[in-house]
Design a protein around this motif. Structure first.
Motif, PDB file in Angstrom:
ATOM      1  N   ASN A   1      11.077  -9.645  -4.120  1.00 47.77           N
ATOM      2  CA  ASN A   1       9.763  -9.761  -4.736  1.00 47.77           C
ATOM      3  C   ASN A   1       9.836 -10.018  -6.229  1.00 47.77           C
ATOM      4  O   ASN A   1       8.956 -10.638  -6.800  1.00 47.77           O
ATOM      5  N   PHE A   2      10.878  -9.491  -6.871  1.00 46.69           N
ATOM      6  CA  PHE A   2      10.952  -9.639  -8.323  1.00 46.69           C
ATOM      7  C   PHE A   2      12.080 -10.579  -8.750  1.00 46.69           C
ATOM      8  O   PHE A   2      12.342 -10.725  -9.916  1.00 46.69           O
TER       9      PHE A   2
ATOM     10  N   MET B   1      15.500  -0.799  -7.430  1.00 45.79           N
ATOM     11  CA  MET B   1      14.580  -1.373  -8.408  1.00 45.79           C
ATOM     12  C   MET B   1      14.866  -0.844  -9.810  1.00 45.79           C
ATOM     13  O   MET B   1      14.211  -1.244 -10.770  1.00 45.79           O
TER      14      MET B   1
ATOM     15  N   GLN C   1       8.602   4.102  -8.494  1.00 50.84           N
ATOM     16  CA  GLN C   1       8.895   3.893  -7.078  1.00 50.84           C
ATOM     17  C   GLN C   1       8.574   5.149  -6.288  1.00 50.84           C
ATOM     18  O   GLN C   1       8.369   6.217  -6.859  1.00 50.84           O
TER      19      GLN C   1
ATOM     20  N   ILE D   1      -1.889   3.197  -5.190  1.00 48.22           N
ATOM     21  CA  ILE D   1      -2.328   2.897  -3.824  1.00 48.22           C
ATOM     22  C   ILE D   1      -3.774   3.357  -3.679  1.00 48.22           C
ATOM     23  O   ILE D   1      -4.614   2.664  -3.120  1.00 48.22           O
TER      24      ILE D   1
ATOM     25  N   ILE E   1       0.784   5.792  -8.211  1.00 48.39           N
ATOM     26  CA  ILE E   1       1.454   4.537  -7.871  1.00 48.39           C
ATOM     27  C   ILE E   1       0.450   3.446  -7.488  1.00 48.39           C
ATOM     28  O   ILE E   1       0.816   2.378  -7.029  1.00 48.39           O
TER      29      ILE E   1
ATOM     30  N   GLU F   1      14.082  -5.874  -0.216  1.00 48.49           N
ATOM     31  CA  GLU F   1      12.680  -6.301  -0.292  1.00 48.49           C
ATOM     32  C   GLU F   1      12.181  -6.373  -1.739  1.00 48.49           C
ATOM     33  O   GLU F   1      11.590  -7.370  -2.155  1.00 48.49           O
ATOM     34  N   GLY F   2      12.450  -5.313  -2.508  1.00 44.70           N
ATOM     35  CA  GLY F   2      12.020  -5.296  -3.908  1.00 44.70           C
ATOM     36  C   GLY F   2      12.719  -6.368  -4.724  1.00 44.70           C
ATOM     37  O   GLY F   2      12.113  -7.007  -5.589  1.00 44.70           O
TER      38      GLY F   2
ATOM     39  N   ARG G   1       2.962  -5.482 -12.153  1.00 48.39           N
ATOM     40  CA  ARG G   1       4.343  -5.686 -11.719  1.00 48.39           C
ATOM     41  C   ARG G   1       5.296  -4.742 -12.450  1.00 48.39           C
ATOM     42  O   ARG G   1       6.256  -4.245 -11.874  1.00 48.39           O
TER      43      ARG G   1
ATOM     44  N   ILE H   1       5.083  -1.419 -10.756  1.00 49.99           N
ATOM     45  CA  ILE H   1       5.814  -1.409  -9.489  1.00 49.99           C
ATOM     46  C   ILE H   1       7.317  -1.279  -9.734  1.00 49.99           C
ATOM     47  O   ILE H   1       8.011  -0.537  -9.044  1.00 49.99           O
TER      48      ILE H   1
END
Lengths: 349, 325
Positions: free
Chosen positions: B123-124, B174, B97, B65, B63, B119-120, B90, B93
């Motif tokens: 962001n998108f 998402m 998940q 990180i 993912i 939140e997701g 993107r 992401i």
């Protein structure tokens, strides 16, 4: 009652519990039929949705902060004291129109060094000024300077500290900037700035006199705030919920404002509650040294410095401004601390 | 490795991935070395190993990180490791998940559930207007068995299982293709573990998801996984279909891992013998090992000498199971 008897740890039920076949059915007691149907347990209807309902009342952060804050009587008392003191400092000078350049009774000796009385609350000084007027207009200027300086320090410090804590690249050189700035002797810097900046801002009128002092108090102070915030940000930066936000594609700025700063409200409040009294003392100290506000403006530090010479003859002239200073500092500090405690959700009930 | 499963579509493939961390100076600590596996669309692929074996590190490398220090990761045939464009980042992401281990730590305590789940979406910009966003949040909450009225609550007002379901809803909203579940039930009470596992299985069927399930509990893995990879000290030692792995474990580490599973029957449990695996069993001068296919779809980390021993062991196991049947 027979219902319960059946479920005692007799051999039959134990056998059943461990999965062995029962030897023989225990004989039903004869009075079993006497049980009233209403006495028996009935199956409750199971509703999965109902088991998810949260019965506790809704939680609101700021409401809880307020509730915790007003729950203590001492806090309320000190808060009222702060309001009174601050109100006095801002209203009283408007009424008295005290101006240090225009002493009230410079040559009328009968008005000099009067003891405190109902007519002259704090007495009068060597120029015939009401000490009450002198102290409050000094307190007003000290408060204005320290509040503005604190606001500037905190805003710059929090913004830079938050970015500093997040960026590993920035950390490398910011820590050096911090080392350099924190090693500059403050008094030396204050003296140089006081002489360099004196009367440079006169075109701004009344405000102009405050600018050099506020500048002196913020030029290095922000870096300490930033360092403090940086450390706090670093502590919670790598917590799992921030990692989760990253996995959801949240930008760094949103992370700072939504994930990090709400957690820091309490520690920032604590910092402010220490910073305001500390900067009041700074102002007093600088004015006492003659590096603060100029002669045209009243200041607690200047007042204390002037009245020090009356220490042997009229000690109350020295102690009254010192006590007012202590009163302002301590009450602001206590209220700030209580507010910081209330802002910490661990204290919420 | 996709030779035997040509008919199935590979969603994620991990090729020779190393993950290393700086330990000060030039020293590096290799948490994962030479990881190789494919995950097929629609399956649950489990990664098991003891604490510190690198399973979470590997999941986090997928993912993005943790950066890979070597090797490549492909998602739907596109490389997603190393430097990729912003648009690709993107996409990754959105499509990959994660469900986190500790539901208490992975939710923002100062935000409402509504914010946590949206939140997701924020962001998108996955919504036309506020109403649609709220409708989506309500739907996500309903999907995981929570109530729409929970929106305005804070995470600390929920139980552990409810919080983990919020974490699942946050990932599901998402509409990802692939979900990394990093020990999603380890921090939960035993009584609600099954609830969360069943929910994950239900959502997998409904939304045609693929899971990378990271765990250390073998009974859980046996229940949920289609295929299992065993990881030890950063190296994947064996990959097989889950029943195959439990029936025909060949790598000594897998054998010792399976021997450590407690039995619910006290008599069998008393007789159970834990086989301890030590690295010393390996000859350090042995020729280099790699993933080899010992049976179709059953891979083991071995060199030529190992293969002989493993083959022998596998034959013994096969004859034993044939006898039993």
């Amino acid at each position: 009652m027979n219902y319960f008897k059946k479920h005692m740890f007799d051999k039959y039920s134990l056998d059943r519990h461990f999965g062995k076949a029962p030897q023989e059915e225990p004989a039903q007691e004869e009075n079993a039929a006497e049980i009233n149907e209403d006495e028996l347990f009935t199956f409750a209807e199971f509703d999965e949705k109902k088991s998810e309902v949260i019965a506790a009342p809704r939680y609101s952060y700021w409401k809880s902060v307020w509730k915790t804050f007003v729950s203590s009587k001492i806090t309320i008392a000190v808060s009222i004291l702060v309001i009174v003191v601050v109100a006095f400092a801002f209203i009283q000078p408007l009424i008295s129109q005290f101006d240090p350049m225009k002493p009230k009774h410079p040559i009328e000796y009968e008005y000099h060094f009067l003891s405190p009385s109902w007519e002259h609350l704090f007495g009068t000084d060597g120029e015939g000024n009401e000490v009450f007027d002198v102290v409050w207009s000094g307190a007003r200027n000290s408060l204005i300077v320290s509040l503005i300086a604190t606001a500037i320090d905190m805003v710059i410090g929090i913004v830079i500290g938050a970015i500093w804590g997040f960026s590993k690249k920035m950390d490398k050189w910011m820590i050096e900037v911090y080392n350099v700035i924190s090693n500059v002797p403050f008094l030396l810097l204050a003296m140089i700035l006081a002489y360099v900046l004196r009367n440079k801002f006169d075109q701004f009128g009344e405000v102009g006199a405050f600018i050099p002092l506020i500048f002196t108090m913020t030029i290095t102070e922000w870096v300490f705030v930033a360092y403090f915030i940086r450390t706090q940000v670093m502590i919670i930066r790598d917590r799992e919920y921030n990692l989760a936000s990253k996995c959801l594609g949240t930008s760094t700025w949103t992370m700072v404002t939504k994930n990090i700063l709400p957690y820091l409200i309490s520690v920032i409040m604590t910092y402010i509650s220490r910073q305001v009294p500390a900067l009041i003392s700074y102002e007093v100290f600088l004015s006492y040294m003659g590096l603060g506000l100029d002669e045209r403006h009243a200041s607690l530090g200047r007042t204390i410095s002037q009245y020090t010479s009356y220490m042997s003859g009229y000690p109350h002239l020295f102690w009254i401004p010192v006590l007012i200073l202590a009163l302002i500092s301590i009450s602001l500090y206590i209220v700030g601390q209580k507010l910081a405690d209330a802002a910490d959700p661990r204290t919420h009930r | 490795m996709s030779t035997t499963n040509n008919e199935r579509e590979v969603i994620l493939s991990v090729r020779h991935v190393d993950v290393a961390f700086d330990v000060g100076g030039k020293k590096k600590f290799k948490a994962v070395s030479d990881a190789n596996f494919d995950i097929y669309r629609g399956e649950t692929f489990a990664l098991v190993g003891e604490s510190g074996s690198g399973k979470t590190t590997l999941g986090r490398a997928v993912i993005r990180i943790n950066p890979c220090s070597a090797g490549e990761i492909f998602f739907n045939g596109e490389r997603i490791s190393g430097k990729i464009s912003r648009q690709q980042d993107r996409d990754v992401i959105r499509n990959i998940q994660m469900i986190f281990q500790d539901p208490a730590a992975s939710l923002n305590e100062r935000a409402t559930i509504e914010y946590c789940i949206s939140e997701g979406l924020y962001n998108f910009h996955l919504y036309k207007d506020n109403e649609e966003r709220i409708a989506k949040v309500d739907k996500a909450l309903e999907d995981v068995g929570l109530l729409p009225e929970h929106k305005s609550r804070y995470p600390h007002e929920f139980s552990g299982g409810q919080r983990q379901r919020v974490g699942i809803a946050r990932a599901m909203i998402m509409e990802p293709q692939f979900i990394i579940a990093d020990e999603p039930i380890s921090a939960l009470d035993v009584s609600i573990r099954a609830q969360v596992l069943n929910l994950m299985n239900k959502l997998k069927k409904e939304k045609n998801l693929t899971y990378l399930f990271i765990a250390h509990d073998l009974s859980v893995v046996r229940f949920i996984a289609d295929r299992i990879a065993v990881i030890h000290l950063g190296k994947i030692v064996e990959i097989a279909e889950s029943e195959t792995l439990f029936k025909y474990p060949v790598h000594p580490y897998t054998v010792s891992l399976l021997s450590a599973v407690p039995m619910p029957d006290p008599i069998i449990e008393k007789q159970r013998e834990s086989i301890v695996y030590t690295k010393e069993e390996d000859d350090p001068n042995a020729s280099p090992r790699e993933m080899r296919e010992i049976r179709p779809g059953h891979f083991v980390y071995a060199n030529d000498e190992d293969m002989v021993a493993f083959e022998e062991r596998l034959k013994k196991l096969e004859s034993y199971h044939a006898e039993q049947a």
